[in-house]
Design a protein around this motif. Structure first.
Motif, mmCIF file in Angstrom:
data_model
loop_
_atom_site.group_PDB
_atom_site.id
_atom_site.type_symbol
_atom_site.label_atom_id
_atom_site.label_comp_id
_atom_site.label_asym_id
_atom_site.label_seq_id
_atom_site.Cartn_x
_atom_site.Cartn_y
_atom_site.Cartn_z
ATOM 1 N N ALA A 4 -12.563 -9.046 8.735
ATOM 2 C CA ALA A 4 -12.161 -10.208 9.531
ATOM 3 C C ALA A 4 -13.431 -10.911 9.974
ATOM 4 O O ALA A 4 -14.260 -10.337 10.683
ATOM 5 C CB ALA A 4 -11.331 -9.783 10.732
ATOM 6 N N ILE A 23 -5.802 -10.254 14.512
ATOM 7 C CA ILE A 23 -6.459 -9.287 13.644
ATOM 8 C C ILE A 23 -5.837 -7.910 13.811
ATOM 9 O O ILE A 23 -5.645 -7.171 12.830
ATOM 10 C CB ILE A 23 -7.967 -9.245 13.935
ATOM 11 C CG1 ILE A 23 -8.624 -10.565 13.523
ATOM 12 C CG2 ILE A 23 -8.636 -8.077 13.208
ATOM 13 C CD1 ILE A 23 -10.043 -10.723 14.008
ATOM 14 N N ALA A 28 -7.729 -4.851 9.823
ATOM 15 C CA ALA A 28 -9.069 -5.093 9.290
ATOM 16 C C ALA A 28 -9.867 -3.810 9.422
ATOM 17 O O ALA A 28 -9.702 -3.050 10.384
ATOM 18 C CB ALA A 28 -9.770 -6.230 10.023
ATOM 19 N N ILE A 31 -14.673 -6.153 11.857
ATOM 20 C CA ILE A 31 -14.709 -7.531 12.341
ATOM 21 C C ILE A 31 -16.168 -7.924 12.482
ATOM 22 O O ILE A 31 -16.957 -7.190 13.086
ATOM 23 C CB ILE A 31 -13.998 -7.679 13.696
ATOM 24 C CG1 ILE A 31 -12.563 -7.163 13.632
ATOM 25 C CG2 ILE A 31 -14.020 -9.138 14.159
ATOM 26 C CD1 ILE A 31 -11.885 -7.081 14.996
ATOM 27 N N TYR A 199 -10.061 -18.131 11.772
ATOM 28 C CA TYR A 199 -10.925 -17.087 11.240
ATOM 29 C C TYR A 199 -10.493 -16.825 9.808
ATOM 30 O O TYR A 199 -9.558 -17.457 9.294
ATOM 31 C CB TYR A 199 -10.874 -15.814 12.107
ATOM 32 C CG TYR A 199 -9.629 -14.955 11.956
ATOM 33 C CD1 TYR A 199 -9.642 -13.813 11.152
ATOM 34 C CD2 TYR A 199 -8.449 -15.248 12.638
ATOM 35 C CE1 TYR A 199 -8.517 -13.003 11.029
ATOM 36 C CE2 TYR A 199 -7.324 -14.451 12.521
ATOM 37 C CZ TYR A 199 -7.366 -13.327 11.714
ATOM 38 O OH TYR A 199 -6.242 -12.530 11.594
ATOM 39 N N SER A 201 -9.807 -13.662 6.741
ATOM 40 C CA SER A 201 -9.651 -12.271 6.328
ATOM 41 C C SER A 201 -10.057 -12.187 4.866
ATOM 42 O O SER A 201 -9.491 -12.879 4.012
ATOM 43 C CB SER A 201 -8.197 -11.823 6.516
ATOM 44 O OG SER A 201 -8.016 -10.493 6.116
ATOM 45 N N ARG A 214 -6.881 -17.952 8.360
ATOM 46 C CA ARG A 214 -5.897 -17.809 9.422
ATOM 47 C C ARG A 214 -6.114 -18.905 10.468
ATOM 48 O O ARG A 214 -7.244 -19.279 10.780
ATOM 49 C CB ARG A 214 -6.025 -16.440 10.090
ATOM 50 C CG ARG A 214 -5.887 -15.254 9.159
ATOM 51 C CD ARG A 214 -4.470 -14.993 8.749
ATOM 52 N NE ARG A 214 -3.621 -14.662 9.889
ATOM 53 C CZ ARG A 214 -2.284 -14.548 9.804
ATOM 54 N NH1 ARG A 214 -1.670 -14.749 8.637
ATOM 55 N NH2 ARG A 214 -1.578 -14.227 10.872
#
Length: 244
Positions: A4, A23, A28, A31, A199, A201, A214
């Motif tokens: 992430a 998240i 994930a 991060i 963000y 992924s 996202r």
């Protein structure tokens, strides 16, 4: 591996918390934080506290470099606001952040480009405005960086490009500020077009790296109201609309 990627939080604590909750739902393995973390008229200190507790792999952006300058009076308003509320321990954390970071042998974290925290990687600014960079431009900016995945930030726009040599460059967009204006090298606007917190992924699969962008809802009106109360009508409009 599922990464992430967060960038350009700019002290927007509510947007960050919404992204972290998303998240947690999406899952994930790690991060990462690509810089421009605290500067802005919202919650720099509280954002620093949260991120220091989380201990995410984190690099500094141009705003971290700028807010550590010797004279706050010469800073821009976003850096000056953050500098005025950050503690000595928080500033020490910022000071210790690296400019770039390797997550694995083949994953590189940068803010702008591998060479420069102020250069755009996937966009090109011209006198007529900002456009998507060409493959040749991006290849030159990537230079000899050895990584199958390069994660970058700085422009606040979600974008990805795969080079002919297989390297994938991904900008996850901005968690905390969906639009801004800049005068360098020419006057231009960067606008996500909606106020969502953003963000990316990025997942390693048998076919290579796969990217999902996202966009997360949060109370952007409360953030815009706070920016307005702290004397930043430019931020108020950007946070409320995603436009300058």
């Amino acid at each position: 591996m599922k990464i992430a990627a967060l960038s350009d939080i700019h002290g927007n604590l509510a947007a960050l918390e919404a992204v972290l909750a998303d998240i947690q739902q999406q899952g994930a393995d790690v991060i990462v934080n690509l810089g421009d973390i605290l500067s802005g008229p919202l919650y720099p200190s509280q954002t620093a506290d949260l991120l220091m507790r989380l201990g995410l792999p984190t690099i500094r952006g141009n705003h971290e470099r700028q807010l550590l300058g010797a004279d706050p009076a010469r800073m821009g308003p976003s850096d000056r606001f953050a500098r005025g509320v950050l503690s000595a321990a928080q500033l020490a954390w910022v000071r210790d952040l690296p400019a770039t970071l390797r997550l694995d042998d083949d994953v590189l974290l940068v803010h702008g480009t591998p060479q420069d925290d102020l250069s755009y990687f996937l966009e090109t600014v011209m006198a007529s405005g900002c456009r998507t960079a060409t493959h040749d431009e991006v290849r030159r900016r990537a230079a000899d960086a050895e990584a199958t995945l390069i994660l970058c930030g700085h422009t606040h726009l979600q974008r990805t490009m795969k080079l002919a040599d297989g390297r994938l460059i991904v900008n996850p967009g901005s968690v905390g500020l969906p639009a801004y204006e800049d005068s360098q090298p020419f006057a231009h606007r960067m606008e996500a077009g909606s106020p969502h917190a953003r963000y990316a992924s990025v997942t390693r699969s048998p076919r290579g790296w796969e990217v999902e962008f996202r966009a997360v809802e949060y109370d952007w009106h409360a953030a815009a109201d706070l920016a307005a109360s702290n004397g930043r009508p430019d931020w108020e409009r950007a946070l409320r609309t995603g436009y300058c």
